[in-house]
Design a protein around this motif. Structure first.
Motif, PDB file in Angstrom:
ATOM      1  N   LYS A 196      -9.636  10.817   9.109  1.00  0.00           N
ATOM      2  CA  LYS A 196     -10.940  11.825   9.668  1.00  0.00           C
ATOM      3  C   LYS A 196     -11.257  12.469   9.788  1.00  0.00           C
ATOM      4  CE  LYS A 196     -11.937   6.884  12.307  1.00  0.00           C
ATOM      5  NZ  LYS A 196     -12.103   6.292  13.576  1.00  0.00           N
ATOM      6  N   GLY A 197     -12.209  13.423  10.028  1.00  0.00           N
ATOM      7  CA  GLY A 197     -11.993  14.795   9.753  1.00  0.00           C
ATOM      8  C   GLY A 197     -11.779  15.831   8.778  1.00  0.00           C
ATOM      9  N   VAL A 198     -11.469  15.109   7.566  1.00  0.00           N
ATOM     10  CA  VAL A 198     -11.458  16.244   6.961  1.00  0.00           C
ATOM     11  C   VAL A 198     -11.904  16.394   5.983  1.00  0.00           C
ATOM     12  CG1 VAL A 198      -8.689  14.972   6.451  1.00  0.00           C
ATOM     13  CG2 VAL A 198     -10.917  14.327   4.862  1.00  0.00           C
ATOM     14  N   SER A 199     -12.166  17.536   4.870  1.00  0.00           N
ATOM     15  CA  SER A 199     -13.143  18.040   4.510  1.00  0.00           C
ATOM     16  C   SER A 199     -13.288  18.547   3.222  1.00  0.00           C
ATOM     17  CB  SER A 199     -13.132  19.986   4.584  1.00  0.00           C
ATOM     18  OG  SER A 199     -11.456  20.237   4.233  1.00  0.00           O
ATOM     19  N   TYR A 200     -12.151  16.678   2.862  1.00  0.00           N
ATOM     20  CA  TYR A 200     -12.228  16.525   1.375  1.00  0.00           C
ATOM     21  C   TYR A 200     -12.326  15.078   1.683  1.00  0.00           C
ATOM     22  CZ  TYR A 200      -7.361  15.736   3.410  1.00  0.00           C
ATOM     23  OH  TYR A 200      -6.278  16.319   4.713  1.00  0.00           O
ATOM     24  N   ARG A 201     -11.756  14.573   0.154  1.00  0.00           N
ATOM     25  CA  ARG A 201     -12.569  13.202  -0.111  1.00  0.00           C
ATOM     26  C   ARG A 201     -11.176  11.957   0.983  1.00  0.00           C
ATOM     27  NH1 ARG A 201     -11.909   9.398  -5.331  1.00  0.00           N
ATOM     28  NH2 ARG A 201     -12.472   7.163  -4.309  1.00  0.00           N
ATOM     29  N   ALA A 202     -11.797  11.204   1.612  1.00  0.00           N
ATOM     30  CA  ALA A 202     -10.409  10.861   2.865  1.00  0.00           C
ATOM     31  C   ALA A 202      -9.736   9.877   2.203  1.00  0.00           C
ATOM     32  CB  ALA A 202     -11.265   9.974   3.887  1.00  0.00           C
ATOM     33  N   ALA A 203      -8.411   9.975   1.859  1.00  0.00           N
ATOM     34  CA  ALA A 203      -7.122   9.029   2.010  1.00  0.00           C
ATOM     35  C   ALA A 203      -6.762   7.805   2.576  1.00  0.00           C
ATOM     36  CB  ALA A 203      -5.779   9.682   1.367  1.00  0.00           C
ATOM     37  N   LYS A 204      -6.370   6.937   1.993  1.00  0.00           N
ATOM     38  CA  LYS A 204      -6.371   5.758   2.447  1.00  0.00           C
ATOM     39  C   LYS A 204      -5.067   5.714   3.621  1.00  0.00           C
ATOM     40  CE  LYS A 204      -7.545   1.453   1.747  1.00  0.00           C
ATOM     41  NZ  LYS A 204      -7.375   0.074   1.115  1.00  0.00           N
ATOM     42  N   LEU A 205      -4.966   5.279   4.685  1.00  0.00           N
ATOM     43  CA  LEU A 205      -3.876   4.877   5.678  1.00  0.00           C
ATOM     44  C   LEU A 205      -3.109   3.830   5.249  1.00  0.00           C
ATOM     45  CD1 LEU A 205      -5.742   5.959   9.081  1.00  0.00           C
ATOM     46  CD2 LEU A 205      -4.860   7.739   7.926  1.00  0.00           C
ATOM     47  N   TYR A 206      -2.301   4.099   6.212  1.00  0.00           N
ATOM     48  CA  TYR A 206      -0.809   3.390   5.758  1.00  0.00           C
ATOM     49  C   TYR A 206       0.167   3.743   7.491  1.00  0.00           C
ATOM     50  CZ  TYR A 206      -1.624   2.664   0.881  1.00  0.00           C
ATOM     51  OH  TYR A 206      -2.719   2.820  -0.255  1.00  0.00           O
ATOM     52  N   ALA A 207       0.644   2.171   7.546  1.00  0.00           N
ATOM     53  CA  ALA A 207       1.540   1.989   8.239  1.00  0.00           C
ATOM     54  C   ALA A 207       2.971   1.701   7.971  1.00  0.00           C
ATOM     55  CB  ALA A 207       1.180   1.126   9.806  1.00  0.00           C
ATOM     56  N   PHE A 208       3.828   1.793   9.018  1.00  0.00           N
ATOM     57  CA  PHE A 208       5.275   1.392   8.147  1.00  0.00           C
ATOM     58  C   PHE A 208       5.286   0.693   9.138  1.00  0.00           C
ATOM     59  CE2 PHE A 208       9.876   2.303   9.437  1.00  0.00           C
ATOM     60  CZ  PHE A 208      10.562   1.403   8.372  1.00  0.00           C
ATOM     61  N   ASP A 209       6.127  -0.893   8.432  1.00  0.00           N
ATOM     62  CA  ASP A 209       6.478  -2.009   8.876  1.00  0.00           C
ATOM     63  C   ASP A 209       7.701  -2.216   9.215  1.00  0.00           C
ATOM     64  OD1 ASP A 209       6.949  -4.659   9.495  1.00  0.00           O
ATOM     65  OD2 ASP A 209       5.408  -5.527   8.004  1.00  0.00           O
ATOM     66  N   LYS A 210       8.334  -1.719  10.668  1.00  0.00           N
ATOM     67  CA  LYS A 210       9.465  -1.148  10.980  1.00  0.00           C
ATOM     68  C   LYS A 210      10.503  -2.898  10.797  1.00  0.00           C
ATOM     69  CE  LYS A 210      12.894   1.612  13.816  1.00  0.00           C
ATOM     70  NZ  LYS A 210      12.519   2.322  15.425  1.00  0.00           N
ATOM     71  N   LYS A 211      10.132  -3.537  11.259  1.00  0.00           N
ATOM     72  CA  LYS A 211      10.834  -5.079  11.227  1.00  0.00           C
ATOM     73  C   LYS A 211      10.421  -5.408   9.799  1.00  0.00           C
ATOM     74  CE  LYS A 211       8.548  -6.477  15.436  1.00  0.00           C
ATOM     75  NZ  LYS A 211       7.661  -7.616  16.190  1.00  0.00           N
ATOM     76  N   LYS A 212      10.161  -5.522   8.181  1.00  0.00           N
ATOM     77  CA  LYS A 212      10.479  -5.571   7.638  1.00  0.00           C
ATOM     78  C   LYS A 212      11.241  -5.094   6.954  1.00  0.00           C
ATOM     79  CE  LYS A 212       7.915  -7.426   3.495  1.00  0.00           C
ATOM     80  NZ  LYS A 212       6.735  -7.582   2.600  1.00  0.00           N
ATOM     81  N   PHE A 213      11.287  -3.616   7.183  1.00  0.00           N
ATOM     82  CA  PHE A 213      12.580  -2.730   6.726  1.00  0.00           C
ATOM     83  C   PHE A 213      14.131  -3.284   7.619  1.00  0.00           C
ATOM     84  CE2 PHE A 213      15.309   0.775   7.548  1.00  0.00           C
ATOM     85  CZ  PHE A 213      15.138   1.237   6.238  1.00  0.00           C
ATOM     86  N   LEU A 214      13.556  -3.239   8.602  1.00  0.00           N
ATOM     87  CA  LEU A 214      15.423  -4.164   9.211  1.00  0.00           C
ATOM     88  C   LEU A 214      15.697  -5.204   8.576  1.00  0.00           C
ATOM     89  CD1 LEU A 214      15.223  -2.433  12.334  1.00  0.00           C
ATOM     90  CD2 LEU A 214      15.702  -1.648  11.292  1.00  0.00           C
ATOM     91  N   LYS A 215      14.716  -6.115   8.973  1.00  0.00           N
ATOM     92  CA  LYS A 215      15.200  -7.550   7.893  1.00  0.00           C
ATOM     93  C   LYS A 215      15.399  -7.385   7.059  1.00  0.00           C
ATOM     94  CE  LYS A 215      13.812 -12.252   7.690  1.00  0.00           C
ATOM     95  NZ  LYS A 215      12.068 -12.869   7.059  1.00  0.00           N
ATOM     96  N   GLN A 216      14.844  -6.420   5.941  1.00  0.00           N
ATOM     97  CA  GLN A 216      15.729  -6.589   4.312  1.00  0.00           C
ATOM     98  C   GLN A 216      16.656  -5.518   4.173  1.00  0.00           C
ATOM     99  OE1 GLN A 216      13.614  -7.762   1.868  1.00  0.00           O
ATOM    100  NE2 GLN A 216      16.000  -6.241   0.368  1.00  0.00           N
ATOM    101  N   PHE A 217      16.760  -4.549   5.290  1.00  0.00           N
ATOM    102  CA  PHE A 217      18.203  -4.091   5.425  1.00  0.00           C
ATOM    103  C   PHE A 217      19.447  -4.535   5.230  1.00  0.00           C
ATOM    104  CE2 PHE A 217      20.705  -1.067   7.795  1.00  0.00           C
ATOM    105  CZ  PHE A 217      21.070   0.145   6.483  1.00  0.00           C
ATOM    106  N   ASN A 218      19.560  -5.571   6.638  1.00  0.00           N
ATOM    107  CA  ASN A 218      20.042  -5.834   6.858  1.00  0.00           C
ATOM    108  C   ASN A 218      20.756  -6.893   5.962  1.00  0.00           C
ATOM    109  OD1 ASN A 218      20.780  -5.222   9.890  1.00  0.00           O
ATOM    110  ND2 ASN A 218      18.476  -6.966  10.294  1.00  0.00           N
ATOM    111  N   GLN A 219      19.565  -7.735   5.609  1.00  0.00           N
ATOM    112  CA  GLN A 219      19.982  -8.331   4.093  1.00  0.00           C
ATOM    113  C   GLN A 219      20.709  -8.030   3.290  1.00  0.00           C
ATOM    114  OE1 GLN A 219      16.323 -10.445   3.179  1.00  0.00           O
ATOM    115  NE2 GLN A 219      16.016 -11.486   4.751  1.00  0.00           N
ATOM    116  N   ASP A 220      20.471  -6.793   2.993  1.00  0.00           N
ATOM    117  CA  ASP A 220      21.190  -5.603   1.972  1.00  0.00           C
ATOM    118  C   ASP A 220      21.994  -5.729   2.412  1.00  0.00           C
ATOM    119  OD1 ASP A 220      18.532  -3.936   1.135  1.00  0.00           O
ATOM    120  OD2 ASP A 220      19.072  -6.250   0.349  1.00  0.00           O
TER     121      ASP A 220
END
Length: 220
Positions: A196-220
């Motif tokens: 929001k509030g940008v002069s160019y074409r707005a890009a899609k937003l993402y979020a980091f799934d920390k729980k999924k990251f930690l689960k995957q990292f622990n499995q590795d």
């Protein structure tokens, strides 16, 4: 009573497409008027973690941020007045969360300022070496740590994420390959939101799934 033992705080953030470090302009000798990492002496009967919290608050106005111990520096020539041991701590902060909280409550410093890692001024003591070690540690762990996401707002664009990686790795990355690799990791949540509030074409937003990251990292 002070010791011959100091704490130095390396505080990194990501802003305007660049990795930046918080520096203080010194107001006392040695190195008066030079820029340096915020830090000061530990009191004689002060516990380490208490000293870190106190010095961080006095030097920067920040509190309740997590700081990880980086390394100890004890070179004979690192301080003009003789051997003074310093323990450096590293913190990664989101600019939006600290922008209006930065303030100095001491006469030891004139001002605080964020500097791009690629445009550092001449630094006091061995502080350039300390900063370089901080960035090198992040660079070596960037692919298996949460560091890139700790520097970003909760919601971010893929371009912002790529810029963080480029800042930590100090090299340009191919846009298509980067996005393919990141999406294959499965740690990102695509949101039904756009910038929001940008002069160019707005890009899609993402979020980091920390729980999924930690689960995957622990499995590795």
């Amino acid at each position: 009573m002070q010791t011959h033992f100091t704490i130095d705080c390396v505080i990194l953030t990501f802003d305007d497409g660049e990795l930046k470090v918080l520096l203080a302009e010194r107001n006392e000798y040695p190195y008066k008027d030079w820029w340096a990492i915020p830090g000061y002496f530990v009191n004689k009967y002060e516990e380490m973690e208490d000293a870190v919290a106190r010095i961080l608050l006095e030097m920067t106005g920040l509190k309740d941020i997590y700081m990880d111990q980086l390394a100890a520096f004890a070179g004979v020539k690192r301080h003009p007045e003789g051997r003074i041991l310093t323990v450096a701590y590293l913190a990664l902060v989101q600019m939006d969360e600290v922008r209006n909280k930065i303030a100095t409550g001491t006469t030891y410093m004139k001002q605080l300022k964020w500097f791009p890692i690629t445009e550092l001024p001449d630094l006091a003591f061995d502080h350039k070496e300390i900063i370089e070690l901080s960035v090198d540690r992040l660079k070596r762990s960037v692919t298996f740590s949460t560091a890139p996401y700790e520097l970003l707002p909760t919601k971010f664009t893929l371009t912002q994420l790529q810029q963080v990686y480029e800042g930590l790795l100090n090299k340009k990355l191919d846009k298509r390959n980067f996005r393919k690799k990141i999406n294959n990791l499965g740690y990102l949540k695509e949101l039904n939101e756009y910038q929001k509030g940008v002069s160019y074409r707005a890009a899609k937003l993402y979020a980091f799934d920390k729980k999924k990251f930690l689960k995957q990292f622990n499995q590795d």
